[in-house]
Design a protein around this motif. Structure first.
Motif, PDB file in Angstrom:
ATOM      1  N   PHE A   1     -91.389 -28.382  60.569  1.00  0.00           N
ATOM      2  CA  PHE A   1     -91.916 -27.181  61.215  1.00  0.00           C
ATOM      3  C   PHE A   1     -92.522 -27.467  62.588  1.00  0.00           C
ATOM      4  N   PRO A   2     -93.396 -28.463  62.730  1.00  0.00           N
ATOM      5  CA  PRO A   2     -93.982 -28.695  64.065  1.00  0.00           C
ATOM      6  C   PRO A   2     -92.938 -29.035  65.117  1.00  0.00           C
ATOM      7  N   VAL A   3     -91.921 -29.815  64.742  1.00  0.00           N
ATOM      8  CA  VAL A   3     -90.869 -30.181  65.692  1.00  0.00           C
ATOM      9  C   VAL A   3     -90.098 -28.945  66.141  1.00  0.00           C
ATOM     10  N   LEU A   4     -89.740 -28.091  65.191  1.00  0.00           N
ATOM     11  CA  LEU A   4     -88.958 -26.908  65.526  1.00  0.00           C
ATOM     12  C   LEU A   4     -89.776 -25.913  66.348  1.00  0.00           C
ATOM     13  N   VAL A   5     -91.061 -25.796  66.059  1.00  0.00           N
ATOM     14  CA  VAL A   5     -91.917 -24.931  66.879  1.00  0.00           C
ATOM     15  C   VAL A   5     -92.005 -25.476  68.295  1.00  0.00           C
ATOM     16  N   ASP A   6     -92.103 -26.790  68.435  1.00  0.00           N
ATOM     17  CA  ASP A   6     -92.128 -27.378  69.776  1.00  0.00           C
ATOM     18  C   ASP A   6     -90.823 -27.084  70.524  1.00  0.00           C
ATOM     19  N   LEU A   7     -89.685 -27.191  69.844  1.00  0.00           N
ATOM     20  CA  LEU A   7     -88.411 -26.873  70.478  1.00  0.00           C
ATOM     21  C   LEU A   7     -88.362 -25.405  70.882  1.00  0.00           C
ATOM     22  N   TYR A   8     -88.915 -24.552  70.058  1.00  0.00           N
ATOM     23  CA  TYR A   8     -88.995 -23.119  70.380  1.00  0.00           C
ATOM     24  C   TYR A   8     -89.828 -22.897  71.642  1.00  0.00           C
ATOM     25  N   LEU A   9     -90.972 -23.542  71.723  1.00  0.00           N
ATOM     26  CA  LEU A   9     -91.846 -23.361  72.877  1.00  0.00           C
ATOM     27  C   LEU A   9     -91.242 -23.963  74.145  1.00  0.00           C
ATOM     28  N   GLN A  10     -90.352 -24.941  73.991  1.00  0.00           N
ATOM     29  CA  GLN A  10     -89.652 -25.527  75.136  1.00  0.00           C
ATOM     30  C   GLN A  10     -88.456 -24.696  75.573  1.00  0.00           C
ATOM     31  N   GLY A  11     -88.149 -23.631  74.824  1.00  0.00           N
ATOM     32  CA  GLY A  11     -86.999 -22.797  75.150  1.00  0.00           C
ATOM     33  C   GLY A  11     -85.678 -23.345  74.661  1.00  0.00           C
ATOM     34  N   ARG A  12     -85.718 -24.314  73.761  1.00  0.00           N
ATOM     35  CA  ARG A  12     -84.495 -24.951  73.268  1.00  0.00           C
ATOM     36  C   ARG A  12     -84.057 -24.417  71.902  1.00  0.00           C
ATOM     37  N   LEU A  13     -84.852 -23.574  71.283  1.00  0.00           N
ATOM     38  CA  LEU A  13     -84.551 -23.005  69.969  1.00  0.00           C
ATOM     39  C   LEU A  13     -84.996 -21.547  69.987  1.00  0.00           C
ATOM     40  N   ASP A  14     -84.036 -20.638  70.067  1.00  0.00           N
ATOM     41  CA  ASP A  14     -84.343 -19.220  70.277  1.00  0.00           C
ATOM     42  C   ASP A  14     -84.640 -18.510  68.959  1.00  0.00           C
ATOM     43  N   LEU A  15     -85.811 -18.772  68.421  1.00  0.00           N
ATOM     44  CA  LEU A  15     -86.197 -18.105  67.178  1.00  0.00           C
ATOM     45  C   LEU A  15     -86.377 -16.604  67.378  1.00  0.00           C
ATOM     46  N   ASP A  16     -86.736 -16.190  68.577  1.00  0.00           N
ATOM     47  CA  ASP A  16     -86.923 -14.758  68.832  1.00  0.00           C
ATOM     48  C   ASP A  16     -85.640 -13.967  68.589  1.00  0.00           C
ATOM     49  N   ALA A  17     -84.497 -14.635  68.719  1.00  0.00           N
ATOM     50  CA  ALA A  17     -83.218 -13.950  68.536  1.00  0.00           C
ATOM     51  C   ALA A  17     -83.034 -13.450  67.109  1.00  0.00           C
ATOM     52  N   PHE A  18     -83.777 -14.022  66.165  1.00  0.00           N
ATOM     53  CA  PHE A  18     -83.651 -13.607  64.771  1.00  0.00           C
ATOM     54  C   PHE A  18     -84.512 -12.388  64.442  1.00  0.00           C
ATOM     55  N   VAL A  19     -85.436 -12.035  65.310  1.00  0.00           N
ATOM     56  CA  VAL A  19     -86.338 -10.908  65.056  1.00  0.00           C
ATOM     57  C   VAL A  19     -85.661  -9.631  65.537  1.00  0.00           C
TER      58      VAL A  19
END
Length: 361
Positions: free
Chosen positions: A315-333
């Protein structure tokens, strides 16, 4: 002192959910009370409402959540009041044979809070996946709380608690997708599209999304699919082979959970390739494959439970990738909704109109 909060309850099989007053006890040893900020509406919650998990009604639904730790019980050291956390349904024990072998993501004795939340009349509730997060607050085992960077959007971060982690982990953790691999993902709902995103994150050279819904395939392309196949209009196995030089994909991820789509995944992989089952079948389903084909094609047939994740690691790694703009979690909302709109969200989910509706509290 026990607290009274709102919560979404499924009282009986197939009955519309309703908002009830929930009694939350003070956290006991090893437990935490979390103030929920956001919780995604997942198919698993609908399975609970329909009696597809078990018949231990009434259920307090919701499990794909993020929030703030409000209080903790004795002996809790991993989180503290004020921490921003993602909830998970796999608090590992640290003592079973999997944990002792250094494989805690396979923990065979995961646990939840020992105390039960109740209705006002004392009726004990069964929290969905041991969480019950369609509520203002919930009681969980402290090990179900993973501290992450509070800069993350709760609506996006909470989705790592189940569906996104399941799909992304199926690609990265279970399927071991690596640079240059060809990947096919069969079924492009929330979990399947997370597998597409995970495959892109891992560096796959070709990602083939397969579904019967063109809208879902379009979403898969936005999330990283290089090719799409609508299996209503042709044989997906032949299509995947054509797109991979006639060989089949290195990794095929089945995100439907049905015998027919599993057979497609089995025959759509390259020799010595890998099939990953992350779609959840029903108890009645049976699979039949020629044993000679299982032997002769080699490779690996794997199941991925919760993306073989270790929340404290992933979880912490993926959140960091999200905050770096490398993992677009917002696209799922797809949308944000209120607590009293969960029933409507189930309908939209069944129609395939959303990736995720997210309850904001």
């Amino acid at each position: 002192m026990a607290q009274r909060v709102r919560g979404v309850v499924a009282a009986g099989k197939g009955e519309p959910v309703r908002i009830e007053t929930i009694v939350i006890p003070d956290p006991g040893p090893g437990e935490a009370v979390v103030k929920i900020q956001a919780c995604g509406v997942c198919h698993t919650d609908l399975h609970y409402r329909e009696g597809g998990i078990n018949d231990d009604f009434p259920f307090l639904l919701g499990h794909e959540a993020a929030g703030i730790v409000e209080s903790v019980g004795d002996g809790v050291t991993e989180v503290a009041p004020g921490d921003f956390v993602i909830l998970n349904w796999r608090a590992v024990c640290g003592q079973c044979r999997a944990c002792r072998r250094g494989r805690p993501w396979y923990c065979f004795d995961t646990h939840n809070a020992k105390q039960r939340m109740t209705l006002e009349d004392g009726t004990e509730l069964s929290p969905a996946l041991g969480i019950g997060a369609f509520a203002d607050k919930t009681l969980v085992a402290a090990g179900q709380c993973t501290k992450v960077d509070p800069a993350a959007s709760p609506a996006a971060a909470g989705l790592l608690g189940c569906g996104v982690m399941a799909g992304l982990g199926a690609a990265v953790n279970t399927g071991n997708v690596s640079r240059g691999d060809t990947v096919a993902v069969i079924g492009c709902g929330g979990v399947g599209n997370a597998a597409v995103m995970g495959s892109r994150l891992a560096g796959a050279s070709r990602i083939i999304a397969v579904d019967i819904d063109d809208a879902k395939l379009a979403t898969a392309q936005r999330l990283g699919a290089t090719h799409t196949v609508n299996s209503r209009s042709g044989d997906p196995v032949e299509a995947i082979r054509e797109l991979t030089g006639g060989f089949g994909a290195d990794v095929v991820i089945e995100a439907v959970g049905h015998p027919e789509t599993y057979r497609q995944a089995f025959y759509a992989r390259d020799l010595a390739g890998t099939v990953v089952l992350v779609g959840v079948p029903t108890p009645q389903m049976q699979l039949e494959l020629p044993l000679l084909d299982v032997f002769g094609r080699g490779g690996s047939l794997k199941s991925s439970w919760y993306g073989d994740c270790l929340p404290s690691r992933d979880f912490p790694v993926l959140v960091d990738l999200y905050l770096q703009g490398r993992l677009d979690l917002d696209a799922f909302v797809s949308e944000t909704i209120a607590l009293d709109q969960v029933e409507e969200a189930f309908t939209k989910m069944q129609k395939g109109e959303v990736l995720r509706s997210v309850v904001m509290l």
